[in-house]
Write an enzyme that holds these catalytic residues in place. Sequence first.
Site, PDB file in Angstrom:
ATOM      1  N   GLU A  43      -3.267 -11.023   3.015  1.00 52.07           N
ATOM      2  CA  GLU A  43      -2.026 -10.834   3.493  1.00 52.07           C
ATOM      3  C   GLU A  43      -0.800 -11.847   3.425  1.00 52.07           C
ATOM      4  O   GLU A  43      -1.281 -12.718   2.942  1.00 52.07           O
ATOM      5  CB  GLU A  43      -2.175 -10.788   5.207  1.00 52.07           C
ATOM      6  CG  GLU A  43      -2.989  -9.547   5.783  1.00 52.07           C
ATOM      7  CD  GLU A  43      -2.642  -8.100   5.418  1.00 52.07           C
ATOM      8  OE1 GLU A  43      -1.341  -8.011   5.451  1.00 52.07           O
ATOM      9  OE2 GLU A  43      -3.225  -7.188   5.130  1.00 52.07           O
ATOM     10  N   VAL A  66       0.796  -1.169   0.055  1.00 48.37           N
ATOM     11  CA  VAL A  66       0.145  -0.038   0.031  1.00 48.37           C
ATOM     12  C   VAL A  66       0.653   1.369   0.080  1.00 48.37           C
ATOM     13  O   VAL A  66       0.774   2.365  -0.514  1.00 48.37           O
ATOM     14  CB  VAL A  66      -1.003   0.138   1.130  1.00 48.37           C
ATOM     15  CG1 VAL A  66      -1.641   1.404   1.451  1.00 48.37           C
ATOM     16  CG2 VAL A  66      -1.864  -1.216   1.076  1.00 48.37           C
ATOM     17  N   VAL A  93     -12.295   0.816   6.634  1.00 43.76           N
ATOM     18  CA  VAL A  93     -13.589   0.176   6.454  1.00 43.76           C
ATOM     19  C   VAL A  93     -13.686  -0.424   5.154  1.00 43.76           C
ATOM     20  O   VAL A  93     -13.759  -1.593   4.750  1.00 43.76           O
ATOM     21  CB  VAL A  93     -14.621   0.720   6.900  1.00 43.76           C
ATOM     22  CG1 VAL A  93     -15.954  -0.107   6.753  1.00 43.76           C
ATOM     23  CG2 VAL A  93     -14.497   1.249   8.534  1.00 43.76           C
ATOM     24  N   GLY A 130      -1.940 -11.179  -4.724  1.00 46.99           N
ATOM     25  CA  GLY A 130      -1.727  -9.929  -3.493  1.00 46.99           C
ATOM     26  C   GLY A 130      -2.697  -9.436  -2.977  1.00 46.99           C
ATOM     27  O   GLY A 130      -2.918  -8.571  -2.137  1.00 46.99           O
ATOM     28  N   GLY A 132      -6.916  -5.066  -2.996  1.00 47.19           N
ATOM     29  CA  GLY A 132      -5.774  -4.533  -3.749  1.00 47.19           C
ATOM     30  C   GLY A 132      -5.068  -3.314  -3.120  1.00 47.19           C
ATOM     31  O   GLY A 132      -5.999  -2.667  -2.501  1.00 47.19           O
ATOM     32  N   LYS A 192     -13.197  -3.713  11.283  1.00 50.08           N
ATOM     33  CA  LYS A 192     -13.997  -2.916  10.540  1.00 50.08           C
ATOM     34  C   LYS A 192     -15.347  -2.639  11.033  1.00 50.08           C
ATOM     35  O   LYS A 192     -15.885  -1.434  11.033  1.00 50.08           O
ATOM     36  CB  LYS A 192     -14.072  -3.388   9.331  1.00 50.08           C
ATOM     37  CG  LYS A 192     -12.705  -3.526   8.218  1.00 50.08           C
ATOM     38  CD  LYS A 192     -12.707  -4.216   7.060  1.00 50.08           C
ATOM     39  CE  LYS A 192     -11.380  -3.933   6.406  1.00 50.08           C
ATOM     40  NZ  LYS A 192     -11.403  -4.428   5.065  1.00 50.08           N
ATOM     41  N   LEU A 207     -13.689   2.953  -1.028  1.00 48.52           N
ATOM     42  CA  LEU A 207     -15.338   3.476  -0.797  1.00 48.52           C
ATOM     43  C   LEU A 207     -15.399   4.415   0.037  1.00 48.52           C
ATOM     44  O   LEU A 207     -14.926   4.507   1.220  1.00 48.52           O
ATOM     45  CB  LEU A 207     -16.174   2.247  -0.738  1.00 48.52           C
ATOM     46  CG  LEU A 207     -15.981   1.028  -1.692  1.00 48.52           C
ATOM     47  CD1 LEU A 207     -16.836  -0.079  -1.252  1.00 48.52           C
ATOM     48  CD2 LEU A 207     -16.454   1.521  -2.974  1.00 48.52           C
ATOM     49  N   LYS A 224      12.447  -0.533  10.100  1.00 50.66           N
ATOM     50  CA  LYS A 224      13.804  -0.240  10.756  1.00 50.66           C
ATOM     51  C   LYS A 224      14.355   1.109  10.686  1.00 50.66           C
ATOM     52  O   LYS A 224      14.781   1.835  11.477  1.00 50.66           O
ATOM     53  CB  LYS A 224      14.549  -1.208   9.948  1.00 50.66           C
ATOM     54  CG  LYS A 224      14.456  -2.708  10.426  1.00 50.66           C
ATOM     55  CD  LYS A 224      15.367  -3.530   9.675  1.00 50.66           C
ATOM     56  CE  LYS A 224      15.118  -5.080  10.257  1.00 50.66           C
ATOM     57  NZ  LYS A 224      16.371  -6.092   9.554  1.00 50.66           N
ATOM     58  N   ALA A 227       9.356   5.748   5.898  1.00 55.27           N
ATOM     59  CA  ALA A 227       9.868   4.930   6.774  1.00 55.27           C
ATOM     60  C   ALA A 227       9.686   3.544   6.554  1.00 55.27           C
ATOM     61  O   ALA A 227       8.041   3.464   6.308  1.00 55.27           O
ATOM     62  CB  ALA A 227       9.742   5.505   8.188  1.00 55.27           C
TER      63      ALA A 227
END
Length: 814
Positions: free
Chosen positions: A659, A469, A601, A656, A789, A674, A605, A500, A497
């Site tokens: 998780e 993301v 959520v 993808g 996605g 959510k 959307l 690490k 970031a």
Amino acid sequence: MKVLKFGGSSLADSAGFRNVAQIITAQATRSIITVSATATTTDTLHLFIETADKAEAHQLLSALFERHQQLVDALDLNDSGQLLMQFNQLQQQLQQHWQARHSSSLLDPHRLSEILSAGELLSSYILYALLKSMGYASHWLDSREVIHASGPVLESQADLIASQEAWNSLQLPSNVHYIIVPGFMASDNAQATCLLGRNGSDYSAAIFANLSHADSLEIWTDVSGIYSADPRKISQAQLIKSISYREAMELAHHGTGVIHPKTIGPVRQKGIPLIVKNSFQPNDAGTVITPSCSNPAKVKAISSQSRMSLVSISGSYLCDTSGAAERIFGCLAQQHISIILISQSSSEYSVCFAIRQQDEQIAKAALKAEFSSELQQQVLDPIDIRSHRSILTVVGKGLIDEKGISSKFLSAISAGGANIEAIAQGSSELSISAVIKDQHLSSAYRRVYAEFFDRKRQVDLFILGCGNVGTELIRQVQSQQDYLHNKGIRANVRLIANSKYYCDDEQLEQQDWRPLLEQSHQTLSNKQLQGLIESGHYVNPTIVDCTCSEEVSANYADYLDMGFNLVTANKKANSSDMATYRRIRQSASRRFRHFFYETNVGAGLPILKTLDSLLCSGDTVQNISGILSGSLSYILGLVEDGLPMSQAVAQAKEQGFTEPDPRDDLSGMDVARKILILARELGAELELSDIRLNSLLPNEFDSSGSVADFMQSLPQTDAYFEELFAKAKSQHATLKYVASFEDGQLSVGLQQVSETEPLYPIKGGENAIAVYSEYYSPIPFVIKGYGAGASVTASGIFSNILQTLPHREQELAS
């Protein structure tokens, strides 16, 4: 006739003198040239007279004259004999002054005036000799013969009537084109040397312009004029080509160092244009100061003064007591303390004013002495003095007749995290000032500049997390730069970031950040973030949390308290305990920060925004149900179409959509978070433990082990799901993983959905929510769209980021 004044920075070395001479000799009209001391000279003279050791004082003075001698040698003048005689004579006088000063316990202010003005004599001697050497007929004039002044010896005020008489009676040679005069100096009624105070050479030049009815006064310095802000603080500050006397005086009073308020007074009397020019860039147009100007900008500039102290006096004595203000400011005037700003409460119970911090102790002692009786009787409260304060000011004619400028000014300061301790509007109504702490000046200064002068709305991004993301968000920001530019928006990535390290750069959004992060060994901490925001280098600083880290989400209240806006896709904070939930919102409210989390959520959307709109319109939500996991929507859609569960999960993982560990999706905990967030948006005070949560996987299935072990054993569930879907199909229904909030109860789990229900067609990675409310019943309000996605999630985050931008109703400056 023209008057030109050259400052010490313009005369710093032999090249500076030659450059000044070229500027002077390019003048077509007869000119009076006023000069300051060369750079650092006056400071050296101060140190010289205060040095008690004779050898050290002699060394300082010798070095000063040696420096000027070297300057003369570098100019290679035709005949420097007369100049050397003047140097020797002046050096002997200064040595005599030092001897007299240190033979007595008191320093004669007239003697000090002669010492401190020696620099102006030196530079005027050199310039006069240079012009003569170049073949130009010139005349050196002692300004003390013309300018008569009165008042404190070191801060004298010119008597223009007496000075005009002296000028009119002056016999000047008719065959000279240039008249060279030392600035800063004047004479009092006893014909003794006195000084014209701070920026006295500018004041001298303005006086000569007044006396000679000059066509113009040119102040030549090391900047190209007056800017909309200090270029050292705001690199994009724009030159102000035209400004009125009144606006220029306000700016000068409030800290703009280019000119001094005293400089404007004499030229304003006779409507003489004052032009600020750059001696190092003489072709620049500069700033023209006239009675009125054609510049239509409502706000001309911002200025600031730091190292101030705010003095507050309050108590019943001040109420309806005539002469109280006179006593306050009278005792300070006796100590020669300048009042920079005054603010009084409408009840007359208190008055506060700003002074220079260096005067704080003297002011306190003077006030205590003046009001000793009132303090003892406790009709006055103890005198309150707060140090390390700054004054931030906006100046412009728009403050008189334009609505909303003061509001925008004060809002911009508050948005920078500063607490406004006092407000004052100038009697001319051309300026408004606010007192804040020194530590907040830089940030507030930038925000005020952005509000009034930056036509582009700006957000500076600190992106935490650069997984799928985060990486996609950075890509979207980079790819949209041209579009945003055309929309008047700047989205700057300032810091990236991972778990690490971090990297920061002025233009991360325009380069490949990955190598920078790989090479970085900087570990990000709250202390470093605090230091970054306190630097004041950022406008609309916004932390974007693209992690799923509970450790990061635990810092949200701290981030907001620091002064950051916060945009997050991380659900951990909003689904944590209610105490944390409230604390985050209290911090956002207290610091006037934005806290946006639409992607918590429904990915991209607008679910939360729509629910908020329904509630604001007076609707009452009765229950909601939804498919809130794009990955589970995708997986169950494939199973519905006949693909075994194990293959559907593998395909979703490969795409993808899940998780890295699909169990994080299949457990249903993500969906539970959510629906809890949605319930809290509707006012429910529930905890995560209040949810009836059923995993998508059957209870008897052993999902332990590594991810590889889990994927290898997952085919054991294929028959289970095949049977469930077959049964549902026989009843004209299907299976969906549904979250619901009804009658104050939360539930999450696999649910049979009939063909007639709004959630029936949702599959293939779609998210959907059905809202049953007073307005939308029995047919619900449905929001649906793709919800799986990184792209849609990043897009939702980007939309939230743009919501932090201030609205621009109109342009206030040009």
